[in-house]
Design a protein around this motif. Structure first.
Motif, short mmCIF file in Angstrom:
data_model
loop_
_atom_site.label_atom_id
_atom_site.label_comp_id
_atom_site.label_asym_id
_atom_site.label_seq_id
_atom_site.Cartn_x
_atom_site.Cartn_y
_atom_site.Cartn_z
N TYR A 72 0.86 -1.18 0.00
CA TYR A 72 0.00 0.00 0.00
C TYR A 72 0.89 1.22 0.00
O TYR A 72 1.98 1.19 0.53
CB TYR A 72 -0.90 0.04 1.23
CG TYR A 72 -2.11 -0.82 1.10
CD1 TYR A 72 -3.00 -0.61 0.06
CD2 TYR A 72 -2.37 -1.84 2.00
CE1 TYR A 72 -4.13 -1.40 -0.07
CE2 TYR A 72 -3.49 -2.64 1.88
CZ TYR A 72 -4.37 -2.41 0.85
OH TYR A 72 -5.48 -3.19 0.72
N ARG A 73 0.35 2.27 -0.59
CA ARG A 73 1.08 3.52 -0.56
C ARG A 73 0.95 4.14 0.82
O ARG A 73 -0.10 4.13 1.43
CB ARG A 73 0.47 4.48 -1.57
CG ARG A 73 1.41 4.81 -2.66
CD ARG A 73 0.71 5.70 -3.63
NE ARG A 73 -0.41 5.02 -4.25
CZ ARG A 73 -1.37 5.68 -4.87
NH1 ARG A 73 -1.36 6.98 -4.89
NH2 ARG A 73 -2.34 5.02 -5.46
N TYR A 83 1.13 7.63 2.72
CA TYR A 83 1.11 9.05 2.37
C TYR A 83 1.99 9.85 3.32
O TYR A 83 1.91 9.70 4.52
CB TYR A 83 -0.31 9.59 2.49
CG TYR A 83 -1.22 9.14 1.41
CD1 TYR A 83 -1.10 9.71 0.14
CD2 TYR A 83 -2.16 8.17 1.64
CE1 TYR A 83 -1.94 9.30 -0.86
CE2 TYR A 83 -3.01 7.75 0.63
CZ TYR A 83 -2.90 8.33 -0.61
OH TYR A 83 -3.73 7.94 -1.59
N THR A 106 -2.89 18.06 -5.18
CA THR A 106 -4.06 18.40 -5.97
C THR A 106 -3.69 18.33 -7.44
O THR A 106 -2.53 18.21 -7.79
CB THR A 106 -4.53 19.82 -5.65
OG1 THR A 106 -3.44 20.71 -5.90
CG2 THR A 106 -4.94 19.95 -4.21
N LEU A 107 -4.72 18.43 -8.25
CA LEU A 107 -4.49 18.39 -9.68
C LEU A 107 -3.54 19.51 -10.09
O LEU A 107 -2.63 19.33 -10.88
CB LEU A 107 -5.83 18.54 -10.40
CG LEU A 107 -5.81 18.34 -11.91
CD1 LEU A 107 -5.27 16.97 -12.24
CD2 LEU A 107 -7.20 18.50 -12.47
N LYS A 108 -3.76 20.66 -9.49
CA LYS A 108 -2.93 21.81 -9.83
C LYS A 108 -1.45 21.52 -9.53
O LYS A 108 -0.58 21.70 -10.38
CB LYS A 108 -3.39 23.04 -9.03
CG LYS A 108 -2.72 24.33 -9.44
CD LYS A 108 -3.11 25.47 -8.51
CE LYS A 108 -1.90 25.94 -7.73
NZ LYS A 108 -2.24 26.67 -6.55
N ALA A 125 -0.05 18.73 -9.18
CA ALA A 125 0.46 17.65 -10.01
C ALA A 125 0.86 18.17 -11.38
O ALA A 125 1.90 17.80 -11.93
CB ALA A 125 -0.60 16.57 -10.15
N ASN A 156 3.92 15.78 -12.49
CA ASN A 156 3.92 14.38 -12.06
C ASN A 156 2.51 13.84 -11.90
O ASN A 156 2.14 13.25 -10.91
CB ASN A 156 4.73 14.19 -10.78
CG ASN A 156 4.13 14.96 -9.62
OD1 ASN A 156 3.24 15.79 -9.82
ND2 ASN A 156 4.59 14.69 -8.43
N LEU A 157 1.74 14.05 -12.93
CA LEU A 157 0.36 13.60 -12.91
C LEU A 157 0.27 12.11 -12.63
O LEU A 157 -0.62 11.64 -11.96
CB LEU A 157 -0.29 13.91 -14.26
CG LEU A 157 -1.80 13.90 -14.32
CD1 LEU A 157 -2.41 14.91 -13.38
CD2 LEU A 157 -2.26 14.18 -15.74
N PHE A 158 1.21 11.35 -13.13
CA PHE A 158 1.15 9.91 -12.95
C PHE A 158 2.26 9.37 -12.07
O PHE A 158 2.17 8.29 -11.55
CB PHE A 158 1.21 9.20 -14.31
CG PHE A 158 -0.07 9.32 -15.07
CD1 PHE A 158 -1.10 8.41 -14.86
CD2 PHE A 158 -0.28 10.36 -15.96
CE1 PHE A 158 -2.29 8.53 -15.54
CE2 PHE A 158 -1.47 10.48 -16.65
CZ PHE A 158 -2.49 9.56 -16.43
N HIS A 185 3.22 9.81 -9.19
CA HIS A 185 2.97 9.44 -7.81
C HIS A 185 2.36 8.06 -7.69
O HIS A 185 2.18 7.54 -6.62
CB HIS A 185 2.09 10.48 -7.12
CG HIS A 185 0.65 10.33 -7.46
ND1 HIS A 185 0.16 10.64 -8.68
CD2 HIS A 185 -0.40 9.86 -6.73
CE1 HIS A 185 -1.14 10.39 -8.70
NE2 HIS A 185 -1.50 9.93 -7.54
N LEU A 186 2.06 7.47 -8.82
CA LEU A 186 1.49 6.13 -8.77
C LEU A 186 2.58 5.07 -8.61
O LEU A 186 2.31 3.91 -8.42
CB LEU A 186 0.67 5.86 -10.03
CG LEU A 186 -0.55 6.76 -10.15
CD1 LEU A 186 -1.23 6.57 -11.48
CD2 LEU A 186 -1.53 6.49 -9.02
#
Lengths: 269, 414
Positions: free
Chosen positions: B13-14, B16, B24-26, B28, B33-35, B37-38
């Motif tokens: 599990y990640r 946090y 937030t989207l902003k 990211a 790094n939109l992706f 962090h996955l």
């Protein structure tokens, strides 16, 4: 894409049941119950006719000065818009709201956006008899082109589903999306020829404005409905073919992202 | 063929950091790094390299403390979450009693919810039609089935959820602590149903904190700790090892908490205490019948002429098993000064299995405390016998007349 078709066939029973539940639960407990599905678009029609037809008075020659003509025009674009915006707004919360199901039951997550788009479609379809009834009452001519609206609906379904998959999967990780989309939907509404026709003077005078509107897939869909229901003419099939391809690509990408992020749903919702 | 085979199954599990959590989207988009962090750097191993093979018709228990990965493992078997790595093989239809009534819609009736829930759990409409009566009857909801679920009490809600899930008629039933809620009579009914499925040759996998239940119905038990399987084996054995492990921690906890449960003016102070065996070796685990010595080291700052030493033994329910002091046993105090050792010896420990705590005290004859420590020491008595009560007197059975009875060959230690 093949997987998605399999989802539709494997879970058709589940989808059908959940859509039924969605529609039943929506008006459950109210006095008029299911009748609201018809009453809602009807009341909306009245409001828009009064505001835009009588108070603002459309000057465009298309409506020959009649507020009722304008109301019918407005309604042919507004109904599909309500379907579409409903999908967009619901998609940003559909996984979060149903988080409990995803976490506790073995459940195919893609069913949730499908149910949302389908339930909104069914709700939309309840408005069509109202529209046709009013056209008859007001003596508006109805042509066989009305049947072609089914093609437009199909394209819109694909497009809505693609957008829903895309937004639903991202909204799990980025909760801001639900608030952002509320505003984008408003902007989108005015960027679609729903309250104004494409023949509007300003649009005809400025080519770039027309070009911008054409970039919006909803423009072609809404025009399709307006021609089928209001003008009684052939739908813009060339532009709709392009829209279909675009919609398909949206679905393909949307589902791809959804599938990629699927494993994070159970942990994040 | 096995019903469930887990090969080196691992689930991350990640974790946090506070920064991640509020991403937030902003941010990211700004950080491009939109992706990314996955693929996190910080992870928690909820399930760590688990190998288990569960046979058909086996009832398998999983025990462990909270957060040991039991429920995650169950969710992996149920297919709710996918393992990060490793192989999972499940042969047969699975039904999971993980949360009862998940997916019930409050606005619609119990009957309609049965259909929706049933379909979600993989039944067809016809199958539900056939079982509808059974489901309603088992849930004891005949009078309420057409009312919206939101009007149900939590007990009714749970009953309906259990009833639907159990009627899916699975080959493999997964049960996660759901029986901890609900009224006693319905829990009994559920257990009866689970036992019935056991008799019918279903595979049952059980996650529970009830060690008692584990020993009663499981063929084998796995004990999990921090995502790893510590032992798999015969229930009694595994439960004992698990308890021993938990005890270690409880001792620490008890000692910390006991610090506040101490009073007295400390004119004489208990500076140290321990338990030891008859050879003087310090330990806190004893077998039934062993000898135990409870020792306290006393430091008296001035010369005292009035003093009594006391010992009290309590079981884990707080019941005083035994208590005594030097005054009650007719010792007359003369003088107490400097450092001294006081030993309380029990040559043969006749207590049943369990954890015991010891109160130690030095006080005046009128009861005024110099130093009184509640729960100063803990010790565990280990016995393979499973009697109940607090005291195990030396005893034997004998039989006469028309009774034929035989002792097991392999007799547990007396």
């Amino acid at each position: 894409m093949k997987n998605l078709l399999k989802v539709f066939s494997d879970y058709r029973m589940l989808i059908r049941t959940l859509v039924g539940r969605e529609l039943k639960a929506r008006y459950r407990g109210s006095v008029l119950g299911f009748f609201w599905s018809f009453l809602n678009p009807l009341l909306l029609l009245v409001v828009y006719t009064v505001v835009f037809g009588f108070i603002l008075r459309p000057r465009d020659p298309t409506f020959s000065g009649s507020p009722f003509n304008y109301a019918l025009f407005l309604f042919s674009g507004l109904l599909p818009w309500i379907w579409f915006s409903g999908c967009v707004l619901e998609s940003t919360t559909v996984l979060l709201i149903n988080g409990n199901i995803l976490k506790k039951v073995m459940f195919p997550a893609e069913v949730l956006p499908i149910v949302s788009v389908t339930a909104n479609f069914v709700n939309f379809s309840f408005g069509i008899p109202i529209l046709i009834a009013f056209e008859i009452i007001l003596g508006h001519p109805i042509t066989l082109y009305i049947l072609l609206s089914i093609i437009v609906m199909f394209i819109q379904y694909i497009f809505s589903l693609g957008i829903s998959f895309f937004l639903a999967s991202l909204s799990v990780n980025y909760r801001d999306l639900q608030h952002l989309m509320v505003n984008i939907v408003t902007l989108w509404f005015f960027s679609t020829p729903i309250i104004y026709p494409m023949t509007f003077g300003v649009i005809n005078r400025h080519k770039w404005l027309k070009f911008l509107l054409y970039l919006n897939p909803l423009t072609h869909l809404v025009e399709g409905y307006q021609r089928a229901f209001y003008y009684g003419r052939m739908i813009p099939y060339k532009r709709l073919t392009v829209t279909f391809i675009v919609a398909f690509i949206f679905l393909w990408i949307g589902y791809w992202i959804f599938d990629k992020l699927r494993d994070t749903f159970v942990e994040e919702v | 063929m096995s019903a469930v085979v887990l090969k080196d199954v691992t689930k991350y599990y990640r974790k946090y950091t506070s920064k991640r959590k509020f991403q937030t989207l902003k941010s990211a988009i700004l950080e491009h790094n939109l992706f990314s962090h996955l693929s996190p750097k910080e992870i928690i191993k909820a399930v760590d390299g688990v190998n288990i093979s569960i046979d058909r018709e086996e009832t398998f228990g999983i025990i462990g403390e909270n957060g040991s990965g039991k429920s995650t493992l169950l969710k992996i078997i149920a297919g709710i979450t996918r393992p990060t790595s490793g192989k999972l093989e499940v042969n047969g239809k699975v039904s999971a009693l993980i949360e009862l009534g998940a997916g019930f819609h409050p606005e619609i009736s119990g009957r309609e919810n049965i259909y929706i829930n049933g379909i979600m759990l993989g039944l067809t409409k016809k199958e539900i039609d056939d079982r509808l009566e059974d489901i309603i009857k088992f849930a004891e909801l005949e009078d309420y089935i057409d009312m919206p679920v939101k009007t149900y009490s939590s007990g009714m809600y749970m009953r309906l959820g259990f009833s639907v899930a159990i009627n899916v008629n699975p080959d493999i039933l997964l049960v996660d602590e759901v029986l901890a809620v609900g009224d006693a009579s319905f829990v009994g009914k559920c257990l009866e149903k689970i036992k019935e499925m056991k008799r019918a040759g279903k595979t049952i996998i059980f996650v529970t904190h009830s060690l008692d239940l584990t020993q009663k119905i499981c063929h084998r038990v796995a004990w999990m700790k921090k995502g790893k399987v510590m032992t798999i084996g015969e229930p009694k054995e595994v439960v004992d090892r698990y308890l021993l492990d938990v005890l270690g921690k409880e001792e620490e906890r008890e000692i910390i908490s006991s610090m506040s449960d101490r009073w007295g003016n400390r004119e004489a102070e208990i500076v140290e205490s321990w338990t030891e065996d008859m050879n003087g070796k310090r330990k806190s685990h004893f077998n039934y019948g062993d000898g135990i010595r409870i020792v306290m080291k006393i430091l008296s700052k001035k010369e005292l002429k009035d003093f009594v030493f006391g010992v009290g033994i309590f079981n884990n329910e707080g019941i005083n098993v035994y208590g005594s002091n030097t005054s009650l046993e007719f010792y007359k105090p003369k003088v107490l000064r400097g450092e001294s050792l006081v030993k309380f010896e029990i040559p043969v420990l006749r207590l049943i299995n369990g954890i015991y705590s010891v109160d130690l005290a030095v006080h005046r004859e009128d009861g005024y405390a110099y130093d009184y420590i509640k729960g100063a020491e803990n010790f565990k008595v280990h016995s393979l016998n499973r009697e109940i009560g607090i005291y195990r007197p030396p005893h034997k059975w004998s039989f006469e007349g028309g009774v034929e009875i035989e002792e097991y060959k392999k007799k547990p230690s007396s």
